[in-house]
Design a protein around this motif. Structure first.
Motif, mmCIF file in Angstrom:
data_model
loop_
_atom_site.group_PDB
_atom_site.id
_atom_site.type_symbol
_atom_site.label_atom_id
_atom_site.label_comp_id
_atom_site.label_asym_id
_atom_site.label_seq_id
_atom_site.Cartn_x
_atom_site.Cartn_y
_atom_site.Cartn_z
ATOM 1 N N GLY A 28 17.399 8.667 -1.726
ATOM 2 C CA GLY A 28 16.203 8.208 -1.023
ATOM 3 C C GLY A 28 15.052 8.047 -2.002
ATOM 4 N N VAL A 29 13.934 7.531 -1.492
ATOM 5 C CA VAL A 29 12.742 7.339 -2.315
ATOM 6 C C VAL A 29 11.559 7.982 -1.606
ATOM 7 C CG1 VAL A 29 11.164 5.648 -3.326
ATOM 8 C CG2 VAL A 29 13.619 5.198 -3.339
ATOM 9 N N GLN A 30 10.890 8.903 -2.302
ATOM 10 C CA GLN A 30 9.687 9.540 -1.760
ATOM 11 C C GLN A 30 8.476 8.665 -2.082
ATOM 12 O OE1 GLN A 30 8.911 11.816 0.189
ATOM 13 N NE2 GLN A 30 10.709 13.151 0.333
ATOM 14 N N THR A 31 7.674 8.395 -1.050
ATOM 15 C CA THR A 31 6.492 7.551 -1.257
ATOM 16 C C THR A 31 5.278 8.197 -0.608
ATOM 17 O OG1 THR A 31 6.510 6.274 0.794
ATOM 18 C CG2 THR A 31 8.036 5.564 -0.930
ATOM 19 N N SER A 32 4.129 7.537 -0.822
ATOM 20 C CA SER A 32 2.887 7.986 -0.187
ATOM 21 C C SER A 32 2.945 7.795 1.325
ATOM 22 C CB SER A 32 1.715 7.188 -0.761
ATOM 23 O OG SER A 32 1.950 5.804 -0.594
ATOM 24 N N ARG A 33 3.971 7.086 1.804
ATOM 25 C CA ARG A 33 4.111 6.879 3.240
ATOM 26 C C ARG A 33 5.473 7.387 3.730
ATOM 27 N NH1 ARG A 33 3.483 1.047 5.351
ATOM 28 N NH2 ARG A 33 1.726 0.884 3.933
ATOM 29 N N GLY A 34 5.886 8.535 3.168
ATOM 30 C CA GLY A 34 7.128 9.138 3.646
ATOM 31 C C GLY A 34 8.340 8.696 2.855
ATOM 32 N N ARG A 35 9.510 8.944 3.445
ATOM 33 C CA ARG A 35 10.766 8.752 2.725
ATOM 34 C C ARG A 35 11.445 7.474 3.201
ATOM 35 N NH1 ARG A 35 15.966 11.200 3.549
ATOM 36 N NH2 ARG A 35 17.033 11.444 1.540
ATOM 37 N N PHE A 36 11.947 6.689 2.244
ATOM 38 C CA PHE A 36 12.709 5.471 2.570
ATOM 39 C C PHE A 36 14.129 5.640 2.050
ATOM 40 C CE2 PHE A 36 8.376 4.028 2.725
ATOM 41 C CZ PHE A 36 8.348 2.951 3.599
ATOM 42 N N THR A 37 15.089 5.184 2.847
ATOM 43 C CA THR A 37 16.488 5.261 2.403
ATOM 44 C C THR A 37 17.156 3.903 2.560
ATOM 45 O OG1 THR A 37 17.244 5.908 4.597
ATOM 46 C CG2 THR A 37 16.719 7.699 3.065
ATOM 47 N N ALA A 38 18.237 3.716 1.815
ATOM 48 C CA ALA A 38 18.993 2.452 1.863
ATOM 49 C C ALA A 38 20.392 2.707 1.319
ATOM 50 C CB ALA A 38 18.276 1.392 1.024
ATOM 51 N N GLY A 45 0.816 -1.213 0.000
ATOM 52 C CA GLY A 45 0.000 0.000 0.000
ATOM 53 C C GLY A 45 0.850 1.262 0.000
ATOM 54 N N VAL A 46 2.073 1.136 -0.534
ATOM 55 C CA VAL A 46 3.001 2.279 -0.577
ATOM 56 C C VAL A 46 3.285 2.614 -2.043
ATOM 57 C CG1 VAL A 46 5.319 3.079 0.022
ATOM 58 C CG2 VAL A 46 4.094 1.574 1.595
ATOM 59 N N SER A 47 2.868 3.808 -2.468
ATOM 60 C CA SER A 47 3.129 4.223 -3.850
ATOM 61 C C SER A 47 4.450 4.966 -3.934
ATOM 62 C CB SER A 47 2.025 5.159 -4.345
ATOM 63 O OG SER A 47 0.835 4.428 -4.489
ATOM 64 N N VAL A 48 5.308 4.522 -4.855
ATOM 65 C CA VAL A 48 6.580 5.210 -5.085
ATOM 66 C C VAL A 48 6.288 6.475 -5.904
ATOM 67 C CG1 VAL A 48 8.823 5.053 -6.221
ATOM 68 C CG2 VAL A 48 7.905 3.080 -4.969
#
Length: 428
Positions: free
Chosen positions: A247-257, A232-235
């Motif tokens: 990082g990656v901005q999504t519908s549920r905030g920012r994810f990093t790796a 349920g997370v849109s990139v």
């Protein structure tokens, strides 16, 4: 191919974008290699888009680019057929016309051979990885290992198989050219319609299985190895600075790796474009019906490919999956009655009495196609971003091998197969 653990490389945080059969396979092999993996997908579960109801074939022997000599002329004939394998809905979409022009450039004898050889290399390796995966995990997914039968309605089609046979010989892919009596040994239910076909090419090494079941079960195995799935997370966007993804901005905030893998099928080029990456991947819409078997003796044993209509008929447990047709109409997901009629026609033409077509479930998905048929795997100008898209109709066939190759690349290891011609750099 033995046990796949290499502790030599530094474990990293890896973010995989997409949980179709490709994304989940990549996540599984990354976790096996000791990395900390998170998978993002907009759907509520894995394999709900293009991997959901595909034709079910794991067909290394049938791996071939759509672009080949004679295809432009065939395409015109196909579009005039009542049950056409190809539909083009002309749109003012520059991406489609650009992709089409690139595909036409690949329609030569020489390009066909090069492209097919690349695809067979990855697909054969992938089937070996899948066998190893079954041995390691006991994963089940309505799999059958009884080969593919390519059926020819005309002598011209049968003669045209010679080119493919040369490449199969080159890669030592087992095959049989069969007359009527020969193919009826493998598919006895065709006996009532045998007069419609002049012969067949059998690929005994090919397999079949339910890609959706496989992906869902592989995701469970990946969870057992510590993979986190965020559904349920849109990139929305990939952030970058210089030649690094930040990082990656999504519908549920920012994810990093530390590392990122783009495995979003037909949507990969849309998310890559703002990075200045031109991925020549275009959605080619495919359709399928899934039909309950009413009489197993009058149903297929394995997979039949009707060469005239480019439609595959596959047995999956107590169901028959009929998949095929190609429609260029952008990202449109409408279910179209004309395509359904083509699939029902092929099923009833081959196996008129084995199943209940009235109960068919109709489905469509967007296959991410490259102009030359080979997927786009590996590095790009962003040092910590890996690409894994463009598998076209062969995502299921190439999934395990793709997962293994990507895990090796992320881990800084040389893959077990030659990666020549599989990267984005071939389009430079």
């Amino acid at each position: 191919m033995a046990g796949y653990h290499h502790k030599g490389s530094q474990p990293m945080k890896v973010l995989v974008l997409g949980s179709g059969v490709i994304g989940v396979s990549v996540a599984y092999y990354l976790a096996k290699a000791g990395h900390e993996v998170t998978v993002l997908d907009r759907q509520p579960a894995p394999a709900l888009e293009t991997s959901f109801a595909n034709a079910g074939e794991v067909s290394p022997g049938y791996s071939a680019p759509w672009a080949g000599p004679g295809v432009p002329i065939k395409a015109i004939k196909w579009m005039l057929m009542q049950h056409s394998p190809l539909v083009i809905k002309p749109m003012l979409d520059p991406a489609m016309w650009r992709w089409g022009a690139q595909m036409l450039r690949n329609c030569t004898e020489e390009r066909y051979r090069i492209n097919k050889a690349r695809m067979v290399r990855l697909a054969e390796y992938s089937r070996d990885c899948l066998k190893q995966l079954r041995a390691d995990t006991g994963i089940v997914y309505d799999e059958r290992t009884q080969g593919t039968l390519q059926l020819f309605r005309t002598q011209k089609q049968l003669d045209g198989a010679d080119k493919d046979v040369e490449i199969l010989q080159q890669y030592q892919v087992p095959y049989q050219l069969l007359d009527r009596a020969g193919y009826l040994q493998y598919e006895p239910a065709l006996k009532d319609v045998a007069d419609k076909f002049v012969g067949a090419l059998r690929l005994p090494g090919d397999e079949t299985g339910d890609c959706f079941l496989f992906t869902q079960r592989l995701a469970e195995l990946a969870r057992g190895l510590g993979v986190t799935f965020e559904f349920g997370v849109s990139v929305q966007a990939i952030e970058h600075a210089a030649n690094q993804v930040t990082g990656v901005q999504t519908s549920r905030g920012r994810f990093t790796a530390d590392r990122y893998v783009l495995a979003m099928g037909s949507y990969s080029p849309l998310i890559a474009k703002p990075l200045g990456l031109q991925l020549p991947v275009y959605p080619v819409k495919g359709f399928s019906i899934t039909v309950p078997i009413t009489d197993a003796a009058l149903s297929p044993e394995s997979t039949i490919m009707d060469e005239t209509h480019k439609v595959a008929v596959t047995r999956l447990g107590s169901r028959i999956r009929v998949g095929g047709t190609a429609q260029l109409s952008g990202y449109n997901l409408d279910l179209e009655a004309g395509r359904r009629r083509t699939l029902e026609f092929v099923l009833t033409d081959l196996f008129p009495r084995g199943s209940d077509v009235a109960k068919a479930e109709f489905w469509t998905g967007l296959r991410p196609m490259t102009p030359d048929g080979t997927p786009i795997l590996g590095a790009c100008r962003y040092q910590n971003l890996m690409l894994s898209t463009g598998h076209g109709t062969l995502g299921w066939t190439m999934a395990a091998g793709t997962g293994r190759v990507l895990a090796d690349l992320v881990s800084g290891k040389n893959p077990e197969i030659d990666m020549e011609g599989m990267g984005l750099d071939r389009y430079a």
